[in-house]
Write an enzyme that holds these catalytic residues in place. Structure first.
Site, PDB file in Angstrom:
ATOM      1  N   SER A   1       0.932  -1.197  -0.175  1.00  0.00           N
ATOM      2  CA  SER A   1      -0.101   0.061  -0.007  1.00  0.00           C
ATOM      3  C   SER A   1       0.816   1.327  -0.009  1.00  0.00           C
ATOM      4  O   SER A   1       2.036   1.326   0.363  1.00  0.00           O
ATOM      5  CB  SER A   1      -0.928  -0.066   1.038  1.00  0.00           C
ATOM      6  OG  SER A   1      -1.514   1.384   1.169  1.00  0.00           O
TER       7      SER A   1
ATOM      8  N   TYR B   1      -1.760  -0.573  10.661  1.00  0.00           N
ATOM      9  CA  TYR B   1      -1.899  -0.817   9.092  1.00  0.00           C
ATOM     10  C   TYR B   1      -0.570  -0.251   8.144  1.00  0.00           C
ATOM     11  O   TYR B   1       0.107  -0.995   7.436  1.00  0.00           O
ATOM     12  CB  TYR B   1      -3.023  -0.211   8.338  1.00  0.00           C
ATOM     13  CG  TYR B   1      -3.404  -0.540   7.059  1.00  0.00           C
ATOM     14  CD1 TYR B   1      -3.738  -1.837   6.715  1.00  0.00           C
ATOM     15  CD2 TYR B   1      -3.128   0.150   6.006  1.00  0.00           C
ATOM     16  CE1 TYR B   1      -3.970  -2.303   5.126  1.00  0.00           C
ATOM     17  CE2 TYR B   1      -3.269  -0.106   4.915  1.00  0.00           C
ATOM     18  CZ  TYR B   1      -3.661  -1.231   4.345  1.00  0.00           C
ATOM     19  OH  TYR B   1      -4.040  -1.598   3.117  1.00  0.00           O
TER      20      TYR B   1
ATOM     21  N   LYS C   1       2.374  -2.868   6.337  1.00  0.00           N
ATOM     22  CA  LYS C   1       2.624  -2.666   5.064  1.00  0.00           C
ATOM     23  C   LYS C   1       4.109  -2.228   4.830  1.00  0.00           C
ATOM     24  O   LYS C   1       4.725  -2.730   4.118  1.00  0.00           O
ATOM     25  CB  LYS C   1       1.707  -1.764   4.392  1.00  0.00           C
ATOM     26  CG  LYS C   1       0.443  -2.075   4.194  1.00  0.00           C
ATOM     27  CD  LYS C   1       0.185  -3.507   3.753  1.00  0.00           C
ATOM     28  CE  LYS C   1      -1.279  -3.861   3.353  1.00  0.00           C
ATOM     29  NZ  LYS C   1      -1.541  -4.839   2.640  1.00  0.00           N
TER      30      LYS C   1
HETATM   31  P1  NDP Z   1     -11.142  -6.256   0.790  1.00  0.00           P
HETATM   32  O1  NDP Z   1     -11.444  -6.105   2.377  1.00  0.00           O
HETATM   33  O2  NDP Z   1     -12.238  -5.811  -0.172  1.00  0.00           O
HETATM   34  O3  NDP Z   1     -10.914  -8.052   0.343  1.00  0.00           O
HETATM   35  C1  NDP Z   1      -9.778  -8.409   1.030  1.00  0.00           C
HETATM   36  C2  NDP Z   1     -10.150 -10.100   1.112  1.00  0.00           C
HETATM   37  O4  NDP Z   1      -9.082 -10.852   1.825  1.00  0.00           O
HETATM   38  C3  NDP Z   1     -11.549 -10.646   1.467  1.00  0.00           C
HETATM   39  O5  NDP Z   1     -11.686 -11.785   0.603  1.00  0.00           O
HETATM   40  C4  NDP Z   1     -11.087 -11.271   2.985  1.00  0.00           C
HETATM   41  O6  NDP Z   1     -12.045 -12.205   3.383  1.00  0.00           O
HETATM   42  C5  NDP Z   1      -9.579 -11.853   2.657  1.00  0.00           C
HETATM   43  N1  NDP Z   1      -9.031 -11.912   4.183  1.00  0.00           N
HETATM   44  C6  NDP Z   1      -8.814 -11.028   5.171  1.00  0.00           C
HETATM   45  N2  NDP Z   1      -8.421 -11.599   6.032  1.00  0.00           N
HETATM   46  C7  NDP Z   1      -8.260 -13.048   5.924  1.00  0.00           C
HETATM   47  C8  NDP Z   1      -7.762 -14.110   6.540  1.00  0.00           C
HETATM   48  N3  NDP Z   1      -7.476 -14.226   7.805  1.00  0.00           N
HETATM   49  N4  NDP Z   1      -7.676 -15.159   5.838  1.00  0.00           N
HETATM   50  C9  NDP Z   1      -8.073 -15.501   4.537  1.00  0.00           C
HETATM   51  N5  NDP Z   1      -8.594 -14.293   4.011  1.00  0.00           N
HETATM   52  C10 NDP Z   1      -8.635 -13.253   4.722  1.00  0.00           C
HETATM   53  O7  NDP Z   1      -9.660  -5.893   0.519  1.00  0.00           O
HETATM   54  P2  NDP Z   1      -9.045  -5.104  -0.904  1.00  0.00           P
HETATM   55  O8  NDP Z   1      -9.509  -5.872  -1.942  1.00  0.00           O
HETATM   56  O9  NDP Z   1      -9.471  -3.714  -0.684  1.00  0.00           O
HETATM   57  O10 NDP Z   1      -7.666  -5.185  -0.486  1.00  0.00           O
HETATM   58  C11 NDP Z   1      -6.617  -6.284  -1.175  1.00  0.00           C
HETATM   59  C12 NDP Z   1      -5.314  -5.886  -0.685  1.00  0.00           C
HETATM   60  O11 NDP Z   1      -5.108  -4.431  -1.382  1.00  0.00           O
HETATM   61  C13 NDP Z   1      -5.117  -5.649   0.530  1.00  0.00           C
HETATM   62  O12 NDP Z   1      -3.605  -6.292   1.032  1.00  0.00           O
HETATM   63  C14 NDP Z   1      -5.045  -4.256   1.159  1.00  0.00           C
HETATM   64  O13 NDP Z   1      -4.371  -4.036   2.185  1.00  0.00           O
HETATM   65  C15 NDP Z   1      -4.566  -3.786  -0.268  1.00  0.00           C
HETATM   66  N6  NDP Z   1      -4.756  -2.370  -0.371  1.00  0.00           N
HETATM   67  C16 NDP Z   1      -5.964  -1.747  -0.354  1.00  0.00           C
HETATM   68  C17 NDP Z   1      -6.366  -0.375  -0.587  1.00  0.00           C
HETATM   69  C18 NDP Z   1      -7.934   0.063  -0.718  1.00  0.00           C
HETATM   70  O14 NDP Z   1      -8.213   1.141  -0.545  1.00  0.00           O
HETATM   71  N7  NDP Z   1      -8.689  -0.797  -0.787  1.00  0.00           N
HETATM   72  C19 NDP Z   1      -5.422   0.472  -0.806  1.00  0.00           C
HETATM   73  C20 NDP Z   1      -3.886  -0.085  -0.709  1.00  0.00           C
HETATM   74  C21 NDP Z   1      -3.715  -1.533  -0.689  1.00  0.00           C
HETATM   75  P3  NDP Z   1     -13.122 -11.567   4.195  1.00  0.00           P
HETATM   76  O15 NDP Z   1     -13.971 -10.741   3.616  1.00  0.00           O
HETATM   77  O16 NDP Z   1     -13.925 -12.931   4.477  1.00  0.00           O
HETATM   78  O17 NDP Z   1     -12.734 -11.161   5.496  1.00  0.00           O
END
Ligand code: NDP
Length: 244
Positions: free
Chosen positions: A136, A149, A153
C-alpha cells in the site's frame, strides 16, 4: 502488450472480494489455472459460480497451522499473489494488542508463510516463479488512524526486498504493488466520507483514487515475463501520491 499465463498455476490469497477476487478472475482469463484462498465460503461459492475453473480453498490465514493444512495439497504453484489483509483503523493512542496481533498475523506473517510454502515447491522443482505482495501507499506515508496498518505494510515492503534477495538465485522474483485508495469494501471503510476522500484525492496528482483494474494490471505485469528483470521493487499504483 499481451500477457498470457497458459500452462501456469496461480494462487491468490484474499480472493473472495475486491482486488484479490478481480486478480483471480483476470489470471483465469489469461489462461492460468487459479487457486483462490479466502476464509468466507460464501465468497468462494460465488467465485466458482462466476468462473467454474477456479479451485476454491477455504482457510483463515491468520491461523498458521490451518494454513499449512489447507495448502498442503494445492500442488505446484508458479505465480503467487499475497493479497489478503485486514485494515482496522484506530487512533494511535487507542491501538489494542488484539488489533496489532491480528493485523500482523494476516498482513505480514501469513504472506511470509504462504510464500514459504509456495517457494519451497518452486525451489524443489527448479522451476522459478513470480510472487507479488499487495502492499500500500500506507507503507511509505503516515496516514492518520493507520498506525498498525502502515506498520504492517512497511514490514511487508521489507519482506518483499529480503525475499527478492534470497529467492532471486532460484529464479523466483518477488515484487510488491503499492496502491492508493481503491473503493473496495476495505477502501470504503476508511474513505467513504467525502471530505476525507477529497483531502486524499487532492494529494494525488492524477486527482482520483485507483480502480481495481489499475491494480490488477500492475499485478499481472509483475507476475508475467514482461517484467523478467524486475525484482524487489515496491511499485506505486497511486497516481503520483508517493512522489510528492
Ligand atoms: P477487501 O477487504 O475488499 O478484501 C480482502 C480479502 O481478503 C477478502 O476476501 C477477505 O476475506 C480476505 N481476508 C482477510 N483476512 C483474511 C484471513 N485471515 N484469511 C483469509 N482471507 C482473508 O480488501 P481489498 O481488496 O481492498 O484489499 C486487497 C489488498 O489491497 C490488501 O492487501 C490491502 O491491504 C491492499 N490495499 C487496499 C487498498 C484499498 O484502498 N482498498 C489500498 C492499498 C492497498 P473476508 O472478507 O472473508 O474477511
Amino acid at each position: 502488450m499481451e500477457i498470457t499465463f497458459a500452462g501456469k498455476r496461480a494462487l491468490v490469497t484474499g480472493a473472495g472480494k475486491g482486488i484479490g477476487r478481480a486478480t483471480a478472475l483476470a489470471l483465469s482469463r489469461c489462461g492460468a489455472e487459479v487457486m483462490a484462498v479466502t476464509r468466507t465460503q460464501a465468497d468462494l461459492d460465488s467465485l466458482v459460480l462466476e468462473c467454474p475453473s477456479i479451485k476454491p480453498v477455504c482457510a483463515d490465514l491468520s491461523d498458521w497451522d490451518a494454513t499449512e493444512q489447507a495448502l498442503k495439497d494445492v500442488g505446484p504453484v508458479d505465480l503467487l499473489v499475497n493479497n489478503a489483509a485486514c485494515a482496522k483503523l484506530q487512533p494511535f493512542l487507542e491501538v489494542t494488542p488484539e488489533q496489532f496481533d491480528i493485523s500482523f498475523n494476516v498482513n505480514v506473517k501469513a504472506a511470509l508463510h504462504v510464500a514459504q510454502i509456495v517457494a519451497r515447491g518452486m525451489v524443489a522443482r527448479g522451476s522459478g516463479g513470480s510472487i507479488v505482495n499487495i502492499s500500500s501507499q500506507a507503507s511509505q506515508c503516515a496516514l492518520r488512524d493507520h498506525a498498525v496498518y502502515c506498520a504492517t505494510k512497511g514490514a511487508l515492503d521489507m519482506l518483499t526486498k529480503v525475499m527478492a534477495l534470497e529467492l532471486g538465485p532460484y529464479k523466483i522474483r518477488v515484487n510488491s504493488v503499492n496502491p492508493t485508495v481503491v473503493m473496495t469494501e476495505m477502501g470504503r471503510l476508511g474513505w467513504s466520507d467525502p471530505e476525507k476522500a477529497k483531502t486524499m484525492t487532492s494529494r494525488i496528482p492524477l486527482g482520483r483514487f485507483a480502480e481495481v483494474e489499475d491494480v490488477v494490471n500492475s499485478i499481472l505485469f509483475l507476475l508475467s515475463d514482461k517484467s523478467a528483470m524486475t525484482n524487489g521493487v515496491t511499485l506505486p499504483v497511486d497516481g503520483g501520491f508517493l512522489a510528492c
